[in-house]
Write a protein that holds these residues in place. Structure first.
Motif, PDB file in Angstrom:
ATOM      1  N   ALA A 374       0.835  -1.204   0.000  1.00  0.00           N
ATOM      2  CA  ALA A 374       0.000   0.000   0.000  1.00  0.00           C
ATOM      3  C   ALA A 374       0.867   1.251   0.000  1.00  0.00           C
ATOM      4  O   ALA A 374       0.584   2.227  -0.713  1.00  0.00           O
ATOM      5  N   ILE A 375       1.931   1.227   0.790  1.00  0.00           N
ATOM      6  CA  ILE A 375       2.848   2.372   0.818  1.00  0.00           C
ATOM      7  C   ILE A 375       3.596   2.483  -0.501  1.00  0.00           C
ATOM      8  O   ILE A 375       3.789   3.575  -1.041  1.00  0.00           O
ATOM      9  N   VAL A 386       3.360  10.524   8.025  1.00  0.00           N
ATOM     10  CA  VAL A 386       4.188  10.090   9.152  1.00  0.00           C
ATOM     11  C   VAL A 386       3.907   8.624   9.481  1.00  0.00           C
ATOM     12  O   VAL A 386       4.827   7.841   9.750  1.00  0.00           O
ATOM     13  N   PHE A 387       2.637   8.267   9.426  1.00  0.00           N
ATOM     14  CA  PHE A 387       2.219   6.895   9.753  1.00  0.00           C
ATOM     15  C   PHE A 387       2.902   5.869   8.854  1.00  0.00           C
ATOM     16  O   PHE A 387       3.231   4.760   9.303  1.00  0.00           O
ATOM     17  N   ASP A 388       3.121   6.226   7.584  1.00  0.00           N
ATOM     18  CA  ASP A 388       3.771   5.298   6.654  1.00  0.00           C
ATOM     19  C   ASP A 388       5.178   4.945   7.116  1.00  0.00           C
ATOM     20  O   ASP A 388       5.583   3.772   7.109  1.00  0.00           O
ATOM     21  N   LEU A 389       5.922   5.965   7.507  1.00  0.00           N
ATOM     22  CA  LEU A 389       7.300   5.711   7.944  1.00  0.00           C
ATOM     23  C   LEU A 389       7.333   4.884   9.219  1.00  0.00           C
ATOM     24  O   LEU A 389       8.151   3.964   9.358  1.00  0.00           O
ATOM     25  N   THR A 427       8.115  12.349  11.919  1.00  0.00           N
ATOM     26  CA  THR A 427       7.916  10.974  12.394  1.00  0.00           C
ATOM     27  C   THR A 427       8.567  10.771  13.755  1.00  0.00           C
ATOM     28  O   THR A 427       7.962  10.230  14.681  1.00  0.00           O
ATOM     29  N   PHE A 428       9.816  11.213  13.875  1.00  0.00           N
ATOM     30  CA  PHE A 428      10.523  11.033  15.146  1.00  0.00           C
ATOM     31  C   PHE A 428       9.952  11.931  16.233  1.00  0.00           C
ATOM     32  O   PHE A 428       9.835  11.509  17.391  1.00  0.00           O
ATOM     33  N   SER A 429       9.600  13.162  15.901  1.00  0.00           N
ATOM     34  CA  SER A 429       9.130  14.078  16.938  1.00  0.00           C
ATOM     35  C   SER A 429       7.755  13.678  17.459  1.00  0.00           C
ATOM     36  O   SER A 429       7.450  13.863  18.629  1.00  0.00           O
ATOM     37  N   VAL A 430       6.898  13.100  16.601  1.00  0.00           N
ATOM     38  CA  VAL A 430       5.546  12.723  17.020  1.00  0.00           C
ATOM     39  C   VAL A 430       5.532  11.353  17.686  1.00  0.00           C
ATOM     40  O   VAL A 430       4.868  11.156  18.700  1.00  0.00           O
ATOM     41  N   HIS A 431       6.290  10.412  17.160  1.00  0.00           N
ATOM     42  CA  HIS A 431       6.176   9.022  17.636  1.00  0.00           C
ATOM     43  C   HIS A 431       7.480   8.486  18.219  1.00  0.00           C
ATOM     44  O   HIS A 431       7.784   7.296  18.087  1.00  0.00           O
TER      45      HIS A 431
END
Length: 1439
Positions: A374-375, A386-389, A427-431
């Motif tokens: 899907a990605i 971000v969710f994809d990474l 991605t890193f800052s959120v998760h």
């Protein structure tokens, strides 16, 4: 439905009209009754219940003793024995079945008391003697035991459901016992449910009126209460409830996952949930995602994951603003736990969500593969989330089998620009809390990416390290530093550079965290042997920053180690190690001074410390100077490194003041003499003061004492020492002249804020040389004298180069004129130097750049390079200062009209002579680039003077060349890409001026010669210089706009400003124009230059430049067609020819332009048919040396290029066609069938060209791409024919008929390869034959699918060569083969006569048949031979 329940609740009958609200109201009233009356009668503690009721008697007989108060009921017998005894007692009772009602009535009376009811719900107490003999430790409650008796179960259940509403609004009693939950638990895990349907109905009624917390408990208990037979009914009821009540979504989905339900029903529920995903609370999300993932099947995995990926990311996986704010708070507090419960709750929900996903992908390979797919299928940059990474990282860490797949997907995404730095940072800052647990996997991925050859992928890998260090904990930071140190010690240059760059960033980003890991970085000092000078600078910068950081007082051990290493290296006699010591010491001095400068502005106490540090810096530099003064190369390196330190403004003004005065005095003593006093001595040549710019020599004029110094050094080499007393001055090496002047210039510039008045006399002053023009004396010189003259020329050139570096930014017209004169001197000296080098083959010049790992740098021999260039057909030009060393005839015109005026002595030369001379000169000097001083980027400001100079343009301002690690570019390497791009942007306007002037020049030239560019009156040398300048300018523009840094937000303003300059050349517009408008106008502006393009190389760069502009635009369809049109014009243009022996167009360039044309044209099949069906026949019918009239670039020499590109693009195109499916509409089938007919027609035309062009490269292309085309036909076209055969029989037969001719020719080509035993061709034969066999089987399958199995017939096939002649290699089978061949050929000749008439060709004889299809349709027989015909006319294929 509700009426029955109300009766149970209120013990009275209600009318049918009473609704649910009244039920709840009654329930709330009823619940108070047992609470208002404590108990009916008072009991003494631990007293046995004495009652005359049948209920108590029967229980006592069966083995249960009821207790009063808070004591547990006692079970005197085994549980099963009790149930059996009670059952038998009831069944054998005289009043059965009435006894049941009495028993239950007694139970109802008994449980009116709250304590008694509680005792009945709690486990019974076993008597001691019984407990000892029992194996089981768990005993059931009285109610549970009674529910296990079938004849009592329905009545007991009814009683419980009547009792339950009394406790709806009572959470817990005084004993902290939740009575409603206890009642529900009695129904779990019953051995048998007597009336499942009734129980289900009662439960669903209860759920409809129960409070929410009890609804949750009841729903989650359903799988443990109901049998499998009731699952379907409950599932339907729950799905209806799901629609009505969103708050129950979580328990309902949790239960549905546990029930045995029909997959189609679950599919509907899943879709229902997917639709409601946007309205679901964050805390409910994990359960919902779990349900969705568990309901996925292999068939719908990709579709569900794609939809989930879109909705999940948009709604939930970007954290709410309050959570992001809390994260900032967490980071500022060292990531301590937040005080807010909401924030920590949200974080926990997200971590739990990803745990659910991890669990699903760990055990379901289908889900992980679908998620990656899907990605992978996401094409747009904006659609990547971000969710994809995060998902790629999770799958990478969870499934080891998919690691290579994920790496491939990531690489492709990074190359295409879909995943950029901003996305990774988000991605890193959120998760970061989720990613922290995958630290080792992320570092493993980063390590793998750093092994790539693609710079964009390497950069992404370095960002993984950077953000892992920034966002993860101390342990992970240690792992990051350890991994980077491993890369640095690996010896791979790209890895070392990237890892050092990351360390540099980390030291700035978080120095305190890096200090904790300094011991790892310090370990690199043991591995300095394999590190380049530029890498040594970075390493010592990192170590020095850690060692002298004021934040960490415990860094003295690093300082001690660094001082030890530096002193050890400086004392070495090996230049390589001394180089490390010099670079390390100067870098460390810069850091020491920089730290002191920051602290100096705070307090006087620190200022005193600053003075001490200033002394340390000065003493360290003096140590380096004293250790290097015995070696000219080491001294020159020290001067260069010191100069770089000053240029980067890293040296404190106090320290600079201390050494600055000494530098100026030493330079004068060493190199400057009075111009009026000619040195005396036994020199081999007469000494003269040359190249002075002052018209009137004054008595106090100065000169550079070059020739005497060089002579003294050479004599010293030969063992004849010249003492300082004899020479009258200190003996210094002329090698240090240019480096020392650079140091002096930068020192003066820094001290006087850019003013060079103190040393501007050095711009004018002459040099003590001798007559450099060799003339006739060149042949009579000895080898030593020629080498001496070469060295003199190299040193003079390097002096002038540093002079130009120093004064290029002067603003006064007088100074500009002098700088331009020095440029002219450089060009003249290069011409002279080339003459000397031509007759001095083994000469090794003095070094011009000293940060090299070894002094054994030998230029390539002229003969070897010339051969290499003849082979490549073009001059290598990937060096920054290439042109200034390579252009013998690139003279500087002093005319303001920007037309280069060539040197008079060269004007009358012929084209061939000029080209040969320029190439020879360029090649000679190109190999000596390591011995010339580097030109600074600021030199390009000379372009503002309005002159067209290939000298400047050849310096190649491409930022993409910044990373080159070739010798001679150390200054450029120390600049950032942003600095260089900023410098180049200052030159966009003058470069546009030059571009327009050259355009006008060629326009006028074409008008004067009536469109003939190489007419008789043309100045050949001038033409070639202007053409070369044109090409350089286009290359520079292309390199500028192709810079990858424009994708970063901080560089967008640079792009805007450059595009604004281009668009304003067309028309003056506002500064605030949108990007699309600027791109459109810039494209139009550059497109206008196509009319004056003088060479094919220029044409290719113009096309590439337009494509780069086009890539940045979103509305590119129209401009894409313009590029195709422009490319076609260039292919159809007659270009000036080069040498008689070969074309001026290189195959690589033609290949590139042809690919651009076919990729951008709207109909690639029509374009291929035009070239192959029109251009090639023109070529065949023309004389040997004549090209095609339609496509003049198509000659017999370039045919193989055209053929290769057309075959490759045709195969690439048909692979993109989606295979047909039965679900497609009739129109789609027809369109695809038509497209395949055109593709096969093009393939047929191309494949038959091998009969005329049978050279090895053409046959190789045919074998390679022929097989790929047949494979694409099998995968993409055959499924379409399966569904189209019945409705489009004639079209399908026609298509197969045409295609079989091509496959027959491919079979002949296999035979031809074997006959000639050409291994380069035969390696393709097995795969091709296998593919052809697969095609036969596939056609058979297609016929079987359409009920035409009997139409398939297989026969023998003889091997033949390209001309159709039989290959005699089948003697053993000759007779059999001949018989079947004759039989087949007679059938073929008869049937073919009724189909298509082809022109008769010289080929004769019959062909074998591999497949014959005969179709009977409506009592009519139509024979079609799928593999038995030969195309008799070479092309084009007859309609």
């Amino acid at each position: 439905m509700h009426k029955t329940l109300v009766k149970m609740v209120s013990k009275r009958r209600l009318s049918k009209s009473e609704d649910k609200e009244s039920l709840i109201e009654d329930a709330s009233k009823t619940r108070k009754q047992p609470l208002s009356k404590k108990t009916k009668k008072s009991h003494i503690a631990n007293e046995v219940e004495e009652n005359d009721s049948i209920f108590v008697k029967l229980l006592k007989i069966s083995g249960i003793i009821l207790k009063t108060g808070e004591n547990q009921n006692q079970l005197a017998v085994d549980q099963i024995a009790f149930q059996k005894k009670l059952f038998q007692t009831l069944r054998r009772h005289p009043s059965y079945p009435k006894i049941i009602e009495e028993f239950v009535s007694g139970l109802e009376s008994y449980i009116e008391d709250e304590d008694s009811f509680r005792n009945c719900l709690l486990p019974c107490e076993r008597l001691q003697d019984e407990e000892a003999s029992m194996g089981a430790s768990y005993s059931k409650s009285l109610i549970k035991l009674l529910l296990g008796i079938d004849i009592l179960q329905p009545a007991i259940i009814k009683t419980l459901f009547e009792k339950l509403p009394e406790y709806f609004f009572e959470n817990k009693n005084s004993d902290e016992i939740n009575v409603p939950r206890l009642i529900v638990s009695q129904l779990k895990w019953l051995d048998r449910v007597v009336d499942g349907k009734d129980l289900t109905a009662k439960i669903m009624q209860l759920i409809s009126i129960a409070p929410e917390n009890l609804q949750h408990d009841i729903i989650t208990s359903l799988p443990e209460i109901l049998g499998d037979s009731q699952h379907t009914d409950v599932g339907k009821e729950l799905s209806d409830l799901l629609i009505e009540n969103t708050s129950l979504t979580v328990p309902i989905l949790d239960v549905l996952s546990s029930l045995r339900l029909d997959p189609n029903f679950l599919l509907k529920v899943r879709q229902l949930v997917m639709d409601k995903l946007s309205s679901i609370r964050l805390e409910d999300l994990p359960v919902i995602i779990k349900f969705i993932l568990h309901s996925i099947t292999a068939m719908d995995a990709l579709e569900v994951i794609s939809e989930l990926r879109e909705k999940l990311d948009l709604q939930h996986c970007v954290l709410p603003s309050r959570l992001q704010a809390s994260q900032v708070k967490l980071k500022s507090k060292g990531r301590a736990s937040s005080s807010g419960n909401q924030e920590s709750s949200d974080q926990s929900c997200i971590i739990l969500l990803f745990d659910v996903i991890k669990s699903a992908i760990r055990y379901e390979k289908t889900i992980s593969e679908a998620w990656i797919k899907a990605i992978e299928n996401t094409a747009s940059v904006s659609e990547h989330k971000v969710f994809d990474l995060v998902m790629l990282f999770i799958i990478y860490s969870t499934n080891t089998q998919t690691k290579k797949y994920i790496e491939r997907v990531l690489r492709n995404k990074i190359r295409s620009g879909c995943i950029q730095e901003q996305l990774l940072q988000s991605t890193f800052s959120v998760h970061y809390l989720v990613l922290k647990d995958m630290c080792s996997s992320i570092l493993s991925l980063a390590q793998s990416l750093l092994h790539s050859l693609d710079q964009s992928i390497i950069s992404f890998g370095s960002l993984l390290y950077k953000y892992a260090f920034k966002f993860f904990d101390t342990y992970c930071q240690q792992e990051v530093v350890g991994a980077l140190v491993t890369h640095i010690c690996s010896g791979n240059e790209a890895e070392v550079d990237t890892a050092l760059d990351v360390l540099l960033e980390l030291v700035v980003l978080n120095p305190s965290a890096m200090m904790m890991n300094a011991v790892f970085v310090k370990g690199i000092l043991d591995y300095l042997d394999n590190i380049s000078p530029q890498q040594i600078r970075k390493l010592f910068y990192v170590l020095s920053t850690l060692a002298f950081s004021k934040q960490n007082e415990a860094s003295s051990h690093i300082q001690d180690d660094m001082h030890l290493v530096i002193r050890k290296q400086l004392s070495s006699t090996v230049f390589k190690y001394k180089l490390i010591g010099i670079i390390g010491a100067v870098t460390m001095a810069g850091i020491m001074a920089a730290d002191r400068t920051e602290s100096c502005s705070l307090t006087q106490e620190r200022a005193n410390l600053s003075n001490e540090q200033c002394t340390q810096v000065t003493s360290l530099l003096q140590l380096v100077h004293s250790c290097s003064e015995q070696s000219p190369q080491a001294s020159a390196l020290y001067y260069d490194e010191f100069a770089n330190l000053i240029q980067q403004e890293k040296l404190d003004p106090k320290a600079l003041e201390r050494v600055g005065h000494t530098i100026c005095i030493d330079f004068q003593d060493a190199f400057v003499v009075d111009s009026c006093v000619v040195p005396e001595g036994d020199f081999p040549f007469p000494v003269k003061a040359l190249y002075g710019l002052e018209e009137h020599n004054t008595q106090d004029g100065i000169a550079i004492n070059l020739l005497p110094l060089l002579f003294s050094q050479d004599f010293a080499k030969d063992g004849v020492p010249v003492t300082p007393q004899e020479s009258g001055q200190k003996l210094v090496s002329p090698l240090c002249l240019a480096p020392y002047f650079r140091l002096l210039r930068l020192c003066v510039e820094r001290q006087h804020n850019g003013n060079l008045e103190e040393i501007d006399g050095l711009l004018d002053c002459p040099i003590f040389l001798t007559d450099l023009e060799p003339g006739e004396k060149l042949e009579s010189m000895s080898a030593k004298e020629r080498a001496f003259m070469c060295s003199l020329l190299f040193l003079t050139l390097n002096w002038f180069r540093e002079i130009v570096n120093a004064f290029c930014q002067e603003t006064s017209p007088e100074m500009k004129g002098k700088v331009l004169t020095r440029l002219k001197h450089i060009v003249e000296l290069q011409i002279i130097l080339e003459k000397y080098l031509a007759v001095t083959p083994d000469y090794i010049p003095p070094l011009g750049n000293f940060d090299v790992e070894t002094l054994d740098i030998t230029p390539h021999t002229v003969t070897a390079i010339s051969a290499k260039i003849r082979k490549k057909g073009k001059i290598e030009r990937k060096q920054k200062a290439d042109g200034s060393k390579t252009s013998s005839s690139d003279t500087i015109s002093e005319e303001k009209n920007s037309e280069c005026d060539p040197t008079p002595s060269h004007r009358g030369q012929l084209n061939k002579e000029f080209t040969g001379k320029e190439e020879k000169t360029s090649l000679l000097l190109h190999n000596y680039h390591a011995f010339f001083r580097e030109l600074d980027i600021e030199v390009f400001s000379i372009l503002h003077c309005g002159l067209v100079t290939k000298f400047i343009l050849d310096t190649e301002m491409h930022t993409e060349n910044k990373g080159s690690r070739n010798i001679g570019f150390s200054h450029l390497q120390q600049r950032s890409a942003q600095e260089i791009v900023h410098c180049v942007f200052q030159l966009v306007t003058p470069m546009c001026n030059h571009l327009e002037n050259i355009h006008n020049y060629f326009q006028c030239l074409a008008a004067e010669n009536h469109g003939v560019v190489d007419g008789p009156g043309m100045k050949v040398q001038e033409y070639h210089i202007m053409s070369s300048c044109y090409q350089r300018l286009l290359q520079i523009f292309h390199g500028l706009f192709a810079w990858s840094g424009f994708s970063q937000p901080e560089n967008q303003n640079l792009l805007y400003s450059a595009l604004h300059v281009l668009s304003s050349r067309l028309k003056q517009g506002e500064h605030s124009q949108p990007l699309e408008e600027l791109l459109s106008q810039s494209f139009h502006y550059l497109q206008n230059f196509h009319q004056s393009i003088p060479s094919f190389q220029c044409a290719l760069y113009l096309i590439r430049l337009l494509m780069v502009i086009l890539e940045k635009s979103t509305a590119s369809t129209q401009n894409k067609e313009k590029i195709a049109s422009l490319a076609r014009q260039f292919l159809c243009r007659v270009w000036p020819s080069g040498d008689k022996e070969k074309s001026s167009i290189s195959n690589d360039q033609l290949h590139a332009l042809l690919c651009i044309y076919l990729e951008h044209t709207d109909s690639i099949l029509k374009a291929i048919e035009e070239i192959a069906g029109v251009g090639v026949p023109e070529l065949i019918n023309s004389p040997k040396d004549v090209s095609s009239s339609t496509f003049p670039t198509l000659t017999r020499h370039t045919f193989v290029v055209f053929f290769r590109v057309m075959m490759a693009e045709l195969e690439k195109t048909v692979k993109k066609i989606e295979p047909g499916t039965a679900a497609d509409s009739q129109q789609i089938h027809e369109e695809k069938l038509l497209y395949w007919n055109m593709a096969v027609r093009d393939f047929s035309i191309l494949i038959n060209l091998i009969k005329v062009f049978d050279s090895h490269p053409v046959l190789h292309v045919c074998l390679k791409y022929g097989r790929l085309f047949v494979e694409a036909f099998l995968k993409q076209c055959m499924p379409l024919l399966d569904f189209s055969f019945r409705k489009h029989r004639e079209d399908v037969l026609s298509l197969l008929e045409t295609f079989q001719l091509d496959t027959r020719l491919l079979h002949h080509l296999c035979g031809h390869s074997k006959i000639h035993q050409d291994t380069r061709l035969t390696q393709h034969v097995p795969l091709l034959k296998k593919t052809l066999e697969l095609l036969v089987c596939r056609v058979k399958a297609m016929l079987t699918l359409n009920n035409c199995r009997e139409a398939f017939w297989l026969g023998n096939l003889k091997n033949r060569d390209l001309q159709g002649e039989e290959i005699k290699s089948q003697n053993s089978q000759e007779s059999t083969a001949d018989e079947s061949e004759d039989d087949m050929s007679s059938q073929a000749s008869k049937s073919k006569a009724t189909e298509v008439s082809l022109q008769k060709a010289p080929e004769s004889g019959t062909d074998g048949c591999i497949l014959l299809i005969v179709l009977s349709w409506w009592s009519r027989t139509l024979p079609t031979y799928v593999y038995c015909q030969v195309l008799l006319c070479p092309f084009p294929f007859p309609p």
